[in-house]
Design a protein around this motif. Sequence first.
Motif, PDB file in Angstrom:
ATOM      1  N   GLU A   4     -16.830  61.801 -25.479  1.00 39.60           N
ATOM      2  CA  GLU A   4     -15.996  60.962 -24.617  1.00 39.60           C
ATOM      3  C   GLU A   4     -14.524  61.380 -24.553  1.00 39.60           C
ATOM      4  O   GLU A   4     -13.910  61.269 -23.490  1.00 39.60           O
ATOM      5  CB  GLU A   4     -16.134  59.495 -25.031  1.00 39.60           C
ATOM      6  CG  GLU A   4     -17.461  58.903 -24.567  1.00 39.60           C
ATOM      7  CD  GLU A   4     -17.674  57.483 -25.060  1.00 39.60           C
ATOM      8  OE1 GLU A   4     -16.766  56.942 -25.708  1.00 39.60           O
ATOM      9  OE2 GLU A   4     -18.761  56.936 -24.773  1.00 39.60           O
ATOM     10  N   PRO A   5     -13.928  61.878 -25.651  1.00 35.16           N
ATOM     11  CA  PRO A   5     -12.508  62.246 -25.553  1.00 35.16           C
ATOM     12  C   PRO A   5     -12.230  63.381 -24.558  1.00 35.16           C
ATOM     13  O   PRO A   5     -11.121  63.491 -24.058  1.00 35.16           O
ATOM     14  CB  PRO A   5     -12.156  62.676 -26.974  1.00 35.16           C
ATOM     15  CG  PRO A   5     -13.164  62.027 -27.840  1.00 35.16           C
ATOM     16  CD  PRO A   5     -14.403  61.953 -27.021  1.00 35.16           C
ATOM     17  N   TYR A   6     -13.185  64.226 -24.318  1.00 40.91           N
ATOM     18  CA  TYR A   6     -12.915  65.365 -23.432  1.00 40.91           C
ATOM     19  C   TYR A   6     -13.791  65.390 -22.190  1.00 40.91           C
ATOM     20  O   TYR A   6     -13.654  66.265 -21.340  1.00 40.91           O
ATOM     21  CB  TYR A   6     -13.050  66.688 -24.200  1.00 40.91           C
ATOM     22  CG  TYR A   6     -14.389  66.911 -24.860  1.00 40.91           C
ATOM     23  CD1 TYR A   6     -15.460  67.440 -24.153  1.00 40.91           C
ATOM     24  CD2 TYR A   6     -14.579  66.603 -26.200  1.00 40.91           C
ATOM     25  CE1 TYR A   6     -16.686  67.643 -24.753  1.00 40.91           C
ATOM     26  CE2 TYR A   6     -15.809  66.802 -26.814  1.00 40.91           C
ATOM     27  CZ  TYR A   6     -16.861  67.319 -26.093  1.00 40.91           C
ATOM     28  OH  TYR A   6     -18.074  67.518 -26.695  1.00 40.91           O
ATOM     29  N   SER A   7     -14.736  64.484 -22.089  1.00 39.23           N
ATOM     30  CA  SER A   7     -15.655  64.522 -20.952  1.00 39.23           C
ATOM     31  C   SER A   7     -15.581  63.228 -20.151  1.00 39.23           C
ATOM     32  O   SER A   7     -15.409  62.155 -20.724  1.00 39.23           O
ATOM     33  CB  SER A   7     -17.088  64.726 -21.467  1.00 39.23           C
ATOM     34  OG  SER A   7     -17.966  64.836 -20.384  1.00 39.23           O
ATOM     35  N   LYS A   8     -15.707  63.363 -18.860  1.00 39.94           N
ATOM     36  CA  LYS A   8     -15.685  62.190 -17.993  1.00 39.94           C
ATOM     37  C   LYS A   8     -17.004  62.140 -17.225  1.00 39.94           C
ATOM     38  O   LYS A   8     -17.526  63.161 -16.801  1.00 39.94           O
ATOM     39  CB  LYS A   8     -14.528  62.269 -17.007  1.00 39.94           C
ATOM     40  CG  LYS A   8     -13.189  61.938 -17.617  1.00 39.94           C
ATOM     41  CD  LYS A   8     -12.125  61.811 -16.554  1.00 39.94           C
ATOM     42  CE  LYS A   8     -12.262  60.488 -15.827  1.00 39.94           C
ATOM     43  NZ  LYS A   8     -11.139  60.257 -14.890  1.00 39.94           N
ATOM     44  N   LEU A   9     -17.491  60.922 -17.044  1.00 46.08           N
ATOM     45  CA  LEU A   9     -18.716  60.747 -16.282  1.00 46.08           C
ATOM     46  C   LEU A   9     -18.358  60.265 -14.885  1.00 46.08           C
ATOM     47  O   LEU A   9     -17.975  59.108 -14.712  1.00 46.08           O
ATOM     48  CB  LEU A   9     -19.623  59.722 -16.973  1.00 46.08           C
ATOM     49  CG  LEU A   9     -20.979  59.491 -16.323  1.00 46.08           C
ATOM     50  CD1 LEU A   9     -21.855  60.724 -16.458  1.00 46.08           C
ATOM     51  CD2 LEU A   9     -21.675  58.299 -16.961  1.00 46.08           C
ATOM     52  N   PRO A  10     -18.447  61.132 -13.909  1.00 48.75           N
ATOM     53  CA  PRO A  10     -18.128  60.675 -12.555  1.00 48.75           C
ATOM     54  C   PRO A  10     -19.201  59.733 -12.028  1.00 48.75           C
ATOM     55  O   PRO A  10     -20.346  59.755 -12.505  1.00 48.75           O
ATOM     56  CB  PRO A  10     -18.099  61.971 -11.755  1.00 48.75           C
ATOM     57  CG  PRO A  10     -18.973  62.905 -12.495  1.00 48.75           C
ATOM     58  CD  PRO A  10     -18.904  62.519 -13.935  1.00 48.75           C
ATOM     59  N   ARG A  11     -18.837  58.924 -11.071  1.00 53.21           N
ATOM     60  CA  ARG A  11     -19.811  57.990 -10.512  1.00 53.21           C
ATOM     61  C   ARG A  11     -20.891  58.781  -9.767  1.00 53.21           C
ATOM     62  O   ARG A  11     -20.586  59.700  -8.997  1.00 53.21           O
ATOM     63  CB  ARG A  11     -19.126  57.027  -9.555  1.00 53.21           C
ATOM     64  CG  ARG A  11     -20.009  55.857  -9.235  1.00 53.21           C
ATOM     65  CD  ARG A  11     -19.328  54.866  -8.329  1.00 53.21           C
ATOM     66  NE  ARG A  11     -20.164  53.684  -8.173  1.00 53.21           N
ATOM     67  CZ  ARG A  11     -21.291  53.665  -7.470  1.00 53.21           C
ATOM     68  NH1 ARG A  11     -21.701  54.750  -6.857  1.00 53.21           N
ATOM     69  NH2 ARG A  11     -22.014  52.570  -7.392  1.00 53.21           N
TER      70      ARG A  11
END
Lengths: 441, 376
Positions: A224-231
Amino acid sequence: MEGLSQRPVRLVVRDDLKRDRLTVFFRLILAVPLLLWVTLRGIAAFVVGFVNWLAVLVQREVPESTHDFVANYVRYSTQVSAYVFLAANPYPWFRYQSGYPVDVHIDPPVQQGRWGGFFRLVLAIPAVLLAAALGSGFATTTPGQGSFASNGNENEAVWWSVSSFGGVAAACAVLAWFFIVARGRAPRGLRDLVAFALGYGAQAAAYLFLLTPRYPTSDPALAEPYSKLPRHPVRAVVTDDLERPRLTVFFRLFLAIPHFVWILLWTVAVFFVGFIAWIVALVLGRLPLPLHRFFGAYIRYATHLVAFVYLVGRRFPGFTGREGSYGIDVTIDPPERQKRLTILFRGILVFPAFIVAGTLGSVALVIGLLAWWYALVRARMPEGMRNLGVTSLRYSAQTYAYSLLVTGRYPHASPVLRDPGPGPEPRPNFAPPRPAVGDTF
Amino acid sequence: MYPTAVPGDLSLPHVDVDAVFGADFVDRAKRYERFFYVDWVLAQIALFVTLWIYARRGAVFARESSAGPIGTGMLLGMLGLAIAWLVHVPFALASHWWQRRWDQNDLSYLDWLFEDWALLAAEFLSICVALLIVMGLARWLGERWWLPGAGVFVGIAALFSFAAPYLYYSTTPLEQKPLLEAASTYERKLGLGHIPLRVEEVSADTDQANAFAFGLGPSRRVVFWDTILEPPFTEAEQRVVLAHELAHHSQRHLPKGIGWFALFAIPGAWILMRATRGRGGMGEPTSVPLALFVVAVLQLATAPVSSAISRRMEAEADWKALTVTHDPAALEGLMVEFSKTGLGDPDPPFISQLVFGTHPTLADRVAMARAFADRR
C-alpha cells in the motif's frame, strides 16, 4: 493486519517509473556481472547464515556483524533483482546502495526462540515455495540453490531455478520490457507487482537466514505505501472470515466435484456465446445487457469456485454466480461503450494479461496447497495468504471480463486490495461482514 | 420376475466339503473369512453410530454453504459420505492387511490408499445427482415426490445398465477360438442372438478369477477376466463359465434386476419421504443427514432379500449352463478352483450367506452339479 512499521523487513520503493530504453533493451546482458557477483555473495551469505543458525542455538541471538553481512546481501540481491526485473532503473553496481529506488529495511537483531531457530530450514519451506511462485529475485539468485547444490541434490536445484523463472516477477518483467521499450516508462501495475514479489522474497530470505524470527507475510497490504489501486469496473469484495472447518478442508477437492462438472458445461456455453457476443459487440460498440449479465455471472461463479477450491473462501459456493452470494465476490459495473478496434483485436490484446493471470494462478495454487495443510492443523486461513489469493482472483476476473468484452478496461496488476489514498470515488472493497446469503440453486 | 428354470423338485444332495475341497483347505478358508465377518460387523456398527450422530447434528454444516437449498443439500450429502468414508478407512485397512497376510493381495498400502480415490469421486458426484433429483422433485411436488422420484431412479438404473458396456472401455475382444465356437452353439441353444465376448486384463493386480454379463438389448456383453482364461482353469471349465454368463442374458436377469430394483425403490422412496417429514421433507437441506441414515438402514435391511434374489438368479444361470454344456464335472471342478484362487469358504455360516451371499455357496453349486448328473 498489523501496521507496516511493525514488520522487521520492509520494502521501500522510491521509483518514478521512468526507464532508459537503451539499458532496458540490453538489461539482461548488463545484469550478467551482477548476477555472477550476487551468486558468489549468496554462497558467502549461506555460510554466514549457518553461523547465524549456530548463534541462535547457543545464545538465542544473531551477532550484529553476521546479521549485517547477511542483511546487506538480502538488500543487495533485492536491488539486483529489481534491476533485472525492471522494477528499478539505475545500475545497482557491486555493493549495497542505501538510496536505491527499490530498497529493503531490515531491523537490528532481536532475541529468537531456539526451537524456531533449530527448525528454521523446515519452517521456511512454505515461505520459500511462495517466494518461488512469486518469482522473486531471492528464489532465482539464491543461496537456496547453493544449499541444495551443496547437498549434492542437483535435480532439486534445477527444479528451483525452473520454478522461479516461471514466477510472477519474471512474467511481469518480460511484459514490462516490451512496454518500456515502446513508451520509455514502466507500467505501474506490473512494477508494483514485481516490487511486492521482491518484498516477499526479502522477507523469506531474512527469515531463512535468521535475521528475524517473524514469519513472512504475503498480505498485499504491504504494497500500500507504494502502490495505488485505480478504480476498475471489475472489483473484488471480501466479506469472508478466516475460519476453515477441518472436515470441509480435508475434502475440499471432492466437495468441488459437482462444481467442476457444472463449470465445464457453463464454459462450453460461454465459448460459443462468446463468439456471438464478439460479433454483436463489434456491430453495437458495446456488449448487450443480457450477454453482459451472462458473462458476469460466469466470471463471478468461476471466482467463487476457485476461491473455494484454494481455500481463499470458506463456504461451499452456489451454482449461479449471483452477486453478493459468496464471501469472496466480484462486482462488475454495467456495460459501457468500448472502442471497436479494441473489440476487434481483443483476443490478441488480452494475451499478456492471460500470461500474468496464469502466473498469479500458480501463486493461488501454491497458496491452496500450503493453506490446506495449515488449515487442517489450525482450522484457519492465514490472512496474508487469503488476501494474496484474492489479489490473484481479482486479476483473473478482470482478465476474463476483458476477454469476454464485459469491460474495455485492461486488467490492473497492482497487488493491493484497497486504495488508501484519497480519490474521487473511494470504494471500500472490504465490505462489513454479513451473513451468507442463500443462492437460488 | 420370480419364476426360475431350476426344477422345483430338484433336491440338492449333501456335499462333504472336506472331501471335495480338502479338510485343511476348508479350515484355512474358514479362518481367513472369519476375520472379514468381524471386521464387517464392527465397520457397520461404527458406520451406523456415525450416521446417527450425523443425522442428529449434521445440519449445522449448512452454515458452511453459500449455495441455495439444493446446493446446501448436496454439501450435506457429500459431507455425510465423506464422514462415512473416513470411518470406513480403518476397517478397510484392517481388511487389506489381512488379505496381504494371507497372500490374497499384493497391493502396497500406498497403492491401496490411492486406488479408490476415483471411485470415491464418482460416489460424490452420484450423491449430488441423486440429491439434485430428489430435492428438486420434493421442492416442486412436495410430499408426492416419492413416486416420480423412484421412477427417475429406476430410469437412471436402466440407462446405466444399458450404457455401462459402452463406458467400460478397458476390454479387448476374446480371441480363444474354442470358446468362440462354443459361444455360437450355446447362443443357439439358449435362444440368444450374438453376444460380444470381451476380456479384461486384471492379472497384474490379482489372481482371483471372475466373469460377468452386463448390458441391455444391443449393449449386452460377456466379460472374462484374463485370470480365468489361463490354467489352472481348463477349457471345459471356461465353457461352463461362458454358458453361465450367457444364461444371465437368456434368462433376462439384468432387466429383471431393474424390475426388482423398482419394487424396492418405490416403497424405499416412500419411507424416505415419511422419515424426513419431521424436518420439512426432502426439499429441505437439513433433512439430508437424516436421509443418509435412513438409506443406510434400508440398504442393510433389504440386503438379505436382494442377496436371496441374486442367489436365485445365479442358481438359474448355473442350471442353464449345465443344460447346455452337459458337463457337471466341469462345474464342480470350476467351483473347486474358484475356492482355491480366492480362498473362499465353500460352506460359510448361515448368517453370512444370508447377508452377503449373492451367489449360492460353492458347496451348493457342487451339489447342483451332482443333482444334474443324477438326473441324467
